[in-house]
Motif scaffolding. Structure first.
Motif, mmCIF file in Angstrom:
data_model
loop_
_atom_site.group_PDB
_atom_site.id
_atom_site.type_symbol
_atom_site.label_atom_id
_atom_site.label_comp_id
_atom_site.label_asym_id
_atom_site.label_seq_id
_atom_site.Cartn_x
_atom_site.Cartn_y
_atom_site.Cartn_z
ATOM 1 N N ALA A 1 43.228 36.782 44.775
ATOM 2 C CA ALA A 1 43.315 38.191 44.399
ATOM 3 C C ALA A 1 42.014 38.601 43.734
ATOM 4 O O ALA A 1 41.208 37.758 43.329
ATOM 5 N N PHE A 2 41.802 39.919 43.619
ATOM 6 C CA PHE A 2 40.619 40.421 42.931
ATOM 7 C C PHE A 2 40.645 40.036 41.457
ATOM 8 O O PHE A 2 41.680 40.144 40.795
ATOM 9 N N GLU A 3 39.524 39.629 40.947
ATOM 10 C CA GLU A 3 39.398 39.439 39.509
ATOM 11 C C GLU A 3 39.476 40.778 38.796
ATOM 12 O O GLU A 3 40.109 40.921 37.749
ATOM 13 N N ARG A 4 38.827 41.775 39.378
ATOM 14 C CA ARG A 4 38.896 43.153 38.881
ATOM 15 C C ARG A 4 39.205 44.054 40.073
ATOM 16 O O ARG A 4 38.319 44.439 40.822
ATOM 17 N N SER A 5 40.471 44.389 40.225
ATOM 18 C CA SER A 5 40.880 45.134 41.406
ATOM 19 C C SER A 5 40.344 46.562 41.373
ATOM 20 O O SER A 5 40.472 47.254 40.354
ATOM 21 N N PRO A 6 39.759 47.028 42.468
ATOM 22 C CA PRO A 6 39.234 48.399 42.516
ATOM 23 C C PRO A 6 40.326 49.463 42.536
ATOM 24 O O PRO A 6 40.029 50.646 42.396
ATOM 25 N N ASP A 7 41.595 49.065 42.680
ATOM 26 C CA ASP A 7 42.665 50.067 42.731
ATOM 27 C C ASP A 7 43.160 50.468 41.347
ATOM 28 O O ASP A 7 44.080 51.286 41.230
ATOM 29 N N GLY A 8 42.572 49.902 40.298
ATOM 30 C CA GLY A 8 42.978 50.278 38.944
ATOM 31 C C GLY A 8 44.378 49.833 38.588
ATOM 32 O O GLY A 8 45.045 50.460 37.765
ATOM 33 N N GLY A 9 44.851 48.762 39.209
ATOM 34 C CA GLY A 9 46.169 48.250 38.895
ATOM 35 C C GLY A 9 47.318 49.020 39.513
ATOM 36 O O GLY A 9 48.458 48.917 39.055
ATOM 37 N N ARG A 10 47.048 49.779 40.587
ATOM 38 C CA ARG A 10 48.104 50.590 41.212
ATOM 39 C C ARG A 10 48.893 49.848 42.279
ATOM 40 O O ARG A 10 49.758 50.416 42.934
ATOM 41 N N GLY A 11 48.586 48.579 42.472
ATOM 42 C CA GLY A 11 49.338 47.797 43.446
ATOM 43 C C GLY A 11 48.919 48.018 44.886
ATOM 44 O O GLY A 11 49.696 47.748 45.796
ATOM 45 N N LEU A 12 47.696 48.491 45.107
ATOM 46 C CA LEU A 12 47.249 48.776 46.464
ATOM 47 C C LEU A 12 46.503 47.608 47.108
ATOM 48 O O LEU A 12 46.387 47.566 48.337
ATOM 49 N N ALA A 13 45.996 46.701 46.299
ATOM 50 C CA ALA A 13 45.291 45.545 46.859
ATOM 51 C C ALA A 13 46.270 44.721 47.690
ATOM 52 O O ALA A 13 47.466 44.624 47.374
ATOM 53 N N ARG A 14 45.784 44.110 48.752
ATOM 54 C CA ARG A 14 46.684 43.477 49.712
ATOM 55 C C ARG A 14 47.337 42.195 49.203
ATOM 56 O O ARG A 14 48.275 41.708 49.831
ATOM 57 N N ASP A 15 46.866 41.646 48.098
ATOM 58 C CA ASP A 15 47.618 40.523 47.533
ATOM 59 C C ASP A 15 48.976 40.989 47.036
ATOM 60 O O ASP A 15 49.919 40.210 46.959
ATOM 61 N N MET A 16 49.092 42.285 46.697
ATOM 62 C CA MET A 16 50.351 42.827 46.197
ATOM 63 C C MET A 16 51.469 42.635 47.210
ATOM 64 O O MET A 16 52.602 42.254 46.858
ATOM 65 N N ARG A 17 51.191 42.874 48.485
ATOM 66 C CA ARG A 17 52.247 42.755 49.494
ATOM 67 C C ARG A 17 52.674 41.296 49.679
ATOM 68 O O ARG A 17 53.839 41.025 49.968
ATOM 69 N N VAL A 18 51.730 40.375 49.496
ATOM 70 C CA VAL A 18 52.083 38.959 49.584
ATOM 71 C C VAL A 18 52.915 38.548 48.371
ATOM 72 O O VAL A 18 53.914 37.828 48.489
ATOM 73 N N ARG A 19 52.525 39.021 47.191
ATOM 74 C CA ARG A 19 53.321 38.765 45.988
ATOM 75 C C ARG A 19 54.755 39.283 46.189
ATOM 76 O O ARG A 19 55.735 38.621 45.826
ATOM 77 N N TRP A 20 54.857 40.493 46.733
ATOM 78 C CA TRP A 20 56.177 41.099 46.950
ATOM 79 C C TRP A 20 57.015 40.228 47.872
ATOM 80 O O TRP A 20 58.196 39.975 47.599
ATOM 81 N N ALA A 21 56.425 39.763 48.956
ATOM 82 C CA ALA A 21 57.164 38.916 49.891
ATOM 83 C C ALA A 21 57.661 37.648 49.203
ATOM 84 O O ALA A 21 58.818 37.229 49.392
ATOM 85 N N PRO B 1 57.912 30.478 44.080
ATOM 86 C CA PRO B 1 56.828 30.539 43.092
ATOM 87 C C PRO B 1 55.463 30.548 43.781
ATOM 88 O O PRO B 1 55.333 30.121 44.936
ATOM 89 N N TYR B 2 54.472 31.000 43.082
ATOM 90 C CA TYR B 2 53.122 31.017 43.636
ATOM 91 C C TYR B 2 52.117 31.021 42.493
ATOM 92 O O TYR B 2 52.442 31.356 41.351
ATOM 93 N N GLU B 3 50.912 30.654 42.813
ATOM 94 C CA GLU B 3 49.817 30.694 41.859
ATOM 95 C C GLU B 3 48.754 31.647 42.383
ATOM 96 O O GLU B 3 48.647 31.887 43.596
ATOM 97 N N ILE B 4 47.983 32.187 41.467
ATOM 98 C CA ILE B 4 46.931 33.134 41.823
ATOM 99 C C ILE B 4 45.572 32.575 41.426
ATOM 100 O O ILE B 4 45.403 32.052 40.317
ATOM 101 N N ARG B 5 44.622 32.663 42.332
ATOM 102 C CA ARG B 5 43.231 32.365 41.990
ATOM 103 C C ARG B 5 42.448 33.666 42.091
ATOM 104 O O ARG B 5 42.352 34.252 43.173
ATOM 105 N N ARG B 6 41.932 34.140 40.979
ATOM 106 C CA ARG B 6 41.225 35.411 40.935
ATOM 107 C C ARG B 6 39.753 35.208 41.268
ATOM 108 O O ARG B 6 39.118 34.289 40.759
ATOM 109 N N LEU B 7 39.243 36.111 42.077
ATOM 110 C CA LEU B 7 37.866 36.005 42.539
ATOM 111 C C LEU B 7 37.077 37.261 42.206
ATOM 112 O O LEU B 7 37.576 38.379 42.350
ATOM 113 N N SER B 8 35.842 37.073 41.795
ATOM 114 C CA SER B 8 34.926 38.195 41.632
ATOM 115 C C SER B 8 34.442 38.616 43.015
ATOM 116 O O SER B 8 34.586 37.883 44.001
ATOM 117 N N PHE B 9 33.828 39.787 43.086
ATOM 118 C CA PHE B 9 33.281 40.231 44.369
ATOM 119 C C PHE B 9 32.177 39.288 44.836
ATOM 120 O O PHE B 9 32.013 39.062 46.038
#
Length: 216
Positions: free
Chosen positions: A7-27, A34-42
């Protein structure tokens, strides 16, 4: 084995849930995994380590043992095929749900993303005022067809499925743009998706990352 998604380290969507990791989290929340997240910078997204997982340097990716996947639709299909809750048991209904998954990312999402890109990147261009209505008309055409197909049903084909998960994830991008106002059944459809407990858990987890990073 617990899967790791990026996922984004700093998501450009401002935390609105638009980044595509959101849909995977939802699924994953829908199927109770359970799942783990690795945050990445640009910058990290363009480094060889990440490019070996996602050749286009985007997010999300899925890592589970030796299996590495990219593209949110493919990841969600993988989840849905392995865990009950996102695809019907009946073979024909299952195939239709997969069809709606493809419709969400292949038919509905491209013009919506194109409009977003034009708004961000072309706002100061002399042609922007003329081009934007053309893009929005294309979106309305597809929204109209989808609205007709949905009618007064709660979901696209019987019970909630991965097709609805992806479709709602795509349509959420139109909130605040006024483009759903002409299609109240679609606005209600999106609201039903957002009201699901699994969506709320995924949204809260994604938004928490934004707030944590904003404070630091």
């Amino acid at each position: 084995m617990t899967a790791t998604i990026t996922a984004f380290e700093r998501s450009p969507d401002g935390g609105r849930g638009l980044a595509r990791d959101m849909r995977v989290r939802w699924a994953l929340e829908e199927v109770g995994q359970p799942y783990e997240i690795r945050r990445l910078s640009f910058e990290a997204m363009k480094e060889p380590a990440h490019l070996s997982c996602h050749p286009f340097g985007q997010i999300p990716t899925w890592e589970e043992g030796e299996l590495v996947l990219f593209e949110s639709g493919a990841i969600i299909l993988h989840i849905a095929e392995r865990h009950a809750g996102l695809l019907p048991m009946d073979a024909n209904a299952r195939a239709r749900a997969v069809t709606w998954m493809f419709a969400a990312v292949s038919t509905m999402e491209p013009p919506i993303i194109e409009r977003e890109a034009a708004s961000y990147l072309e706002r100061d261009r002399p042609w922007h005022a003329e081009r934007l209505p053309v893009l929005e008309e294309r979106i309305h055409e597809r929204l109209g067809a989808l609205s007709t197909r949905l009618g007064d049903a709660d979901w696209l084909d019987g019970g909630f499925s991965a097709g609805d998960l992806l479709m709602v994830s795509v349509l959420v991008r139109l909130k605040g743009a006024g483009l759903l106002d002409k299609h109240p059944n679609l606005a209600a459809y999106v609201a039903r998706g957002e009201a699901r407990p699994a969506y709320q858990r995924a949204f809260d987890a994604q938004r928490a990352v934004f707030h944590d990073r904003s404070v630091n």
